[in-house]
Design a protein around this motif. Structure first.
Motif, mmCIF file in Angstrom:
data_model
loop_
_atom_site.group_PDB
_atom_site.id
_atom_site.type_symbol
_atom_site.label_atom_id
_atom_site.label_comp_id
_atom_site.label_asym_id
_atom_site.label_seq_id
_atom_site.Cartn_x
_atom_site.Cartn_y
_atom_site.Cartn_z
ATOM 1 N N GLN A 149 0.964 -1.331 0.102
ATOM 2 C CA GLN A 149 0.262 -0.018 0.190
ATOM 3 C C GLN A 149 0.889 1.125 -0.149
ATOM 4 O O GLN A 149 1.397 1.698 1.027
ATOM 5 C CB GLN A 149 -0.659 0.139 1.271
ATOM 6 N N PRO A 150 0.957 1.941 -1.129
ATOM 7 C CA PRO A 150 2.083 3.021 -1.241
ATOM 8 C C PRO A 150 1.789 4.377 -0.336
ATOM 9 O O PRO A 150 2.636 5.062 -0.063
ATOM 10 C CB PRO A 150 2.094 3.560 -2.758
ATOM 11 N N ALA A 151 0.367 4.595 0.074
ATOM 12 C CA ALA A 151 0.138 5.693 0.811
ATOM 13 C C ALA A 151 -0.021 5.350 2.128
ATOM 14 O O ALA A 151 0.416 5.984 3.215
ATOM 15 C CB ALA A 151 -0.937 6.209 0.247
ATOM 16 N N TYR A 152 -1.002 3.973 2.443
ATOM 17 C CA TYR A 152 -1.352 3.774 3.669
ATOM 18 C C TYR A 152 -0.102 3.215 4.642
ATOM 19 O O TYR A 152 0.344 3.309 5.796
ATOM 20 C CB TYR A 152 -2.365 2.839 3.779
ATOM 21 N N GLY A 153 0.829 2.497 3.682
ATOM 22 C CA GLY A 153 2.015 1.791 4.245
ATOM 23 C C GLY A 153 2.817 2.526 5.182
ATOM 24 O O GLY A 153 3.079 2.821 6.295
ATOM 25 N N PRO A 154 3.503 3.840 4.354
ATOM 26 C CA PRO A 154 4.240 4.806 5.017
ATOM 27 C C PRO A 154 3.431 5.749 5.995
ATOM 28 O O PRO A 154 4.101 6.175 7.070
ATOM 29 C CB PRO A 154 4.503 5.937 3.694
ATOM 30 N N TRP A 155 2.164 5.936 5.950
ATOM 31 C CA TRP A 155 1.436 6.712 6.954
ATOM 32 C C TRP A 155 1.493 5.864 8.215
ATOM 33 O O TRP A 155 1.599 6.612 9.481
ATOM 34 C CB TRP A 155 -0.060 6.815 6.475
ATOM 35 N N ILE A 156 1.425 4.764 8.017
ATOM 36 C CA ILE A 156 1.073 3.851 9.364
ATOM 37 C C ILE A 156 2.549 3.894 10.001
ATOM 38 O O ILE A 156 2.496 3.787 11.152
ATOM 39 C CB ILE A 156 0.484 2.366 8.994
ATOM 40 N N GLU A 157 3.462 3.759 9.319
ATOM 41 C CA GLU A 157 4.919 3.875 9.834
ATOM 42 C C GLU A 157 5.126 5.151 10.587
ATOM 43 O O GLU A 157 5.784 5.206 11.456
ATOM 44 C CB GLU A 157 6.042 3.674 8.716
ATOM 45 N N MET A 158 4.461 6.180 10.096
ATOM 46 C CA MET A 158 4.707 7.386 10.419
ATOM 47 C C MET A 158 4.008 7.608 11.797
ATOM 48 O O MET A 158 4.550 7.971 13.146
ATOM 49 C CB MET A 158 4.280 8.621 9.768
ATOM 50 N N GLU A 165 3.320 0.930 19.921
ATOM 51 C CA GLU A 165 2.762 -0.433 19.817
ATOM 52 C C GLU A 165 1.368 -0.330 19.700
ATOM 53 O O GLU A 165 0.833 -1.035 18.921
ATOM 54 C CB GLU A 165 3.486 -1.478 20.636
ATOM 55 N N ASP A 166 0.560 0.120 20.471
ATOM 56 C CA ASP A 166 -0.832 -0.017 20.741
ATOM 57 C C ASP A 166 -1.616 0.462 19.297
ATOM 58 O O ASP A 166 -2.279 -0.144 18.753
ATOM 59 C CB ASP A 166 -1.200 0.683 21.759
ATOM 60 N N ALA A 167 -1.020 1.740 18.941
ATOM 61 C CA ALA A 167 -1.825 2.338 17.716
ATOM 62 C C ALA A 167 -1.410 1.291 16.730
ATOM 63 O O ALA A 167 -2.149 0.828 15.702
ATOM 64 C CB ALA A 167 -1.175 3.607 17.420
ATOM 65 N N LEU A 168 -0.108 0.894 16.342
ATOM 66 C CA LEU A 168 0.458 0.100 15.278
ATOM 67 C C LEU A 168 -0.540 -1.214 15.246
ATOM 68 O O LEU A 168 -0.882 -1.892 14.330
ATOM 69 C CB LEU A 168 1.922 -0.336 15.508
ATOM 70 N N ARG A 169 -0.692 -2.049 16.475
ATOM 71 C CA ARG A 169 -1.286 -3.171 16.478
ATOM 72 C C ARG A 169 -2.890 -2.934 15.645
ATOM 73 O O ARG A 169 -3.466 -3.820 14.849
ATOM 74 C CB ARG A 169 -1.883 -3.549 18.059
ATOM 75 N N MET A 170 -3.493 -1.898 16.316
ATOM 76 C CA MET A 170 -4.918 -1.537 15.450
ATOM 77 C C MET A 170 -4.513 -1.118 14.062
ATOM 78 O O MET A 170 -5.228 -1.959 13.115
ATOM 79 C CB MET A 170 -5.441 -0.316 16.222
ATOM 80 N N LEU A 171 -3.756 -0.424 13.532
ATOM 81 C CA LEU A 171 -3.512 0.200 12.300
ATOM 82 C C LEU A 171 -3.000 -1.111 11.560
ATOM 83 O O LEU A 171 -3.083 -1.413 10.361
ATOM 84 C CB LEU A 171 -2.550 1.262 12.114
ATOM 85 N N GLY A 172 -2.121 -2.007 12.039
ATOM 86 C CA GLY A 172 -1.428 -3.134 11.267
ATOM 87 C C GLY A 172 -2.393 -4.139 11.249
ATOM 88 O O GLY A 172 -2.406 -4.840 10.122
ATOM 89 N N ALA A 233 0.800 15.919 16.312
ATOM 90 C CA ALA A 233 2.213 15.431 15.533
ATOM 91 C C ALA A 233 1.781 14.626 14.413
ATOM 92 O O ALA A 233 2.471 14.873 13.107
ATOM 93 C CB ALA A 233 3.033 14.683 16.454
ATOM 94 N N ILE A 234 0.986 13.682 14.440
ATOM 95 C CA ILE A 234 0.419 12.891 13.394
ATOM 96 C C ILE A 234 -0.131 13.723 12.270
ATOM 97 O O ILE A 234 0.161 13.692 11.107
ATOM 98 C CB ILE A 234 -0.505 11.780 13.837
ATOM 99 N N ILE A 235 -1.215 14.905 12.442
ATOM 100 C CA ILE A 235 -1.589 15.596 11.451
ATOM 101 C C ILE A 235 -0.666 16.202 10.691
ATOM 102 O O ILE A 235 -0.507 16.292 9.479
ATOM 103 C CB ILE A 235 -2.630 16.430 12.271
ATOM 104 N N SER A 236 0.361 16.659 11.618
ATOM 105 C CA SER A 236 1.384 17.757 10.948
ATOM 106 C C SER A 236 2.280 16.919 9.946
ATOM 107 O O SER A 236 2.555 17.131 8.759
ATOM 108 C CB SER A 236 2.242 18.260 12.170
ATOM 109 N N ASP A 237 2.576 15.752 10.403
ATOM 110 C CA ASP A 237 3.590 14.527 9.545
ATOM 111 C C ASP A 237 2.904 14.170 8.261
ATOM 112 O O ASP A 237 3.310 13.896 7.561
ATOM 113 C CB ASP A 237 4.132 13.697 10.452
ATOM 114 N N SER A 238 1.520 14.147 8.671
ATOM 115 C CA SER A 238 0.744 13.367 7.388
ATOM 116 C C SER A 238 0.903 14.209 6.309
ATOM 117 O O SER A 238 0.471 13.680 5.130
ATOM 118 C CB SER A 238 -0.707 13.335 7.949
#
Ligand SMILES: C[S@@+](CC[C@H](N)C(=O)[O-])C[C@H]1O[C@@H](n2cnc3c(N)ncnc32)[C@H](O)[C@@H]1O
Length: 267
Positions: A149-158, A165-172, A233-238
């Motif tokens: 996923q070229p857009a969602y992949g990098p967004w989730i890493e960010m 970890e907790d957020a990553l478990r949900m988004l992953g 911070a997430i909005i800004s980096d998005s």
């Protein structure tokens, strides 16, 4: 493959899910799912993990007055929205692990964007097959792997860098069934014979980058897992992550998203 993430949300989040997430993303997959199994007039359809009912409502249009559509979900808040929108359809609270229906009850069983949240996928598929009539069809829609996923992949890493970890478990979790061979294996173990796998690209489209982040957070279990500082911070980096996907001068954000619909029949 076991996951502890089951996408449980509150009544307020379920309203937001229907208002924002369904038009931006989940609504784009409905025709793919219904076309894959050729839902038509007069059929009995069960939509498993129906959420606020977008697939069930689409199926109801197709089966018409001579057919029947039932929606089932674990989450009462999701079902309350579904029931408000279509009070005439039966909405059942229940777990896919033990569907509250007799064997051979439905011509078609659909399951959109939810199988990744089932802790026992083989058991869930077996249940879907059990309630499907001989010769009937099961359609399961899931997304491709995160790395594809070229857009969602990098967004989730960010997001993971900010929120842990907790957020990553949900988004992953959204992407864990992207491996078609693994899905085929799970179907075979559940005594479902795969008859087709259809690939799709259905971009997600949000009014703005900020709206995308708010929807992904506030209409999902992520809401309780982020502080305001993390969210800012997430909005800004998005904006940086999505730069390649934005058209200059346009606020709207349209990002690629791929997945597939697997069609199977009980053996
Ligand atoms: C991302 S939502 C998808 C909802 C809907 N199919 C759609 O396309 O909008 C995932 C749904 O799976 C449901 N769910 C998760 N585990 C479940 C289970 N074991 N049995 C039934 N529903 C479940 C959640 O409650 C949630 O409504």
């Amino acid at each position: 493959m076991a996951t502890t993430e089951t996408f449980q949300i509150t009544p307020e989040q379920a309203e937001l899910y229907e208002e924002r997430f369904v038009p931006a993303l989940f609504g784009h997959w409905v025709d793919a799912v219904l076309d894959a199994v050729g839902v038509r007039a007069g059929q009995d359809v069960l939509d498993v993990a129906c959420g606020t009912g977008i697939v069930a409502r689409g199926a109801a249009e197709r089966v018409g007055a001579t057919g029947h559509v039932t929606g089932l979900d674990l989450n009462q808040a999701m079902l309350a929205v579904a029931s408000r929108l279509r009070p005439d359809l039966p909405w059942r609270q229940g777990d896919v692990a033990a569907l509250p229906f007799e064997d051979d009850s439905f011509d078609v069983v659909t399951c959109q964007s939810a199988a990744m949240f089932f802790p026992d996928l083989v058991g869930a598929l077996r249940e879907m097959g059990r309630v499907t009539r001989p010769g009937g069809r099961v359609a399961v829609q899931v997304f491709d792997l995160r790395e594809d996923q070229p857009a969602y992949g990098p967004w989730i890493e960010m997001v993971a860098r900010h929120a842990g970890e907790d957020a990553l478990r949900m988004l992953g979790t959204y992407w864990v069934l992207g491996d078609r061979d693994l899905m085929r294996e799970r179907c075979a173990a559940a005594r479902l014979r795969v008859t087709a796998v259809h690939d799709y690209e259905r971009p997600a489209s949000f009014p703005s980058v900020e709206a995308m982040v708010h929807t992904e957070v506030n209409a999902t279990p992520l809401a309780d897992r982020l502080s305001q500082a993390e969210l800012d911070a997430i909005i800004s980096d998005s904006y940086a992550v999505y730069e390649p996907f934005r058209t200059e001068g346009e606020e709207r954000l349209t990002i690629p998203l791929t997945g597939y619909v697997l069609v199977a029949t009980p053996e």
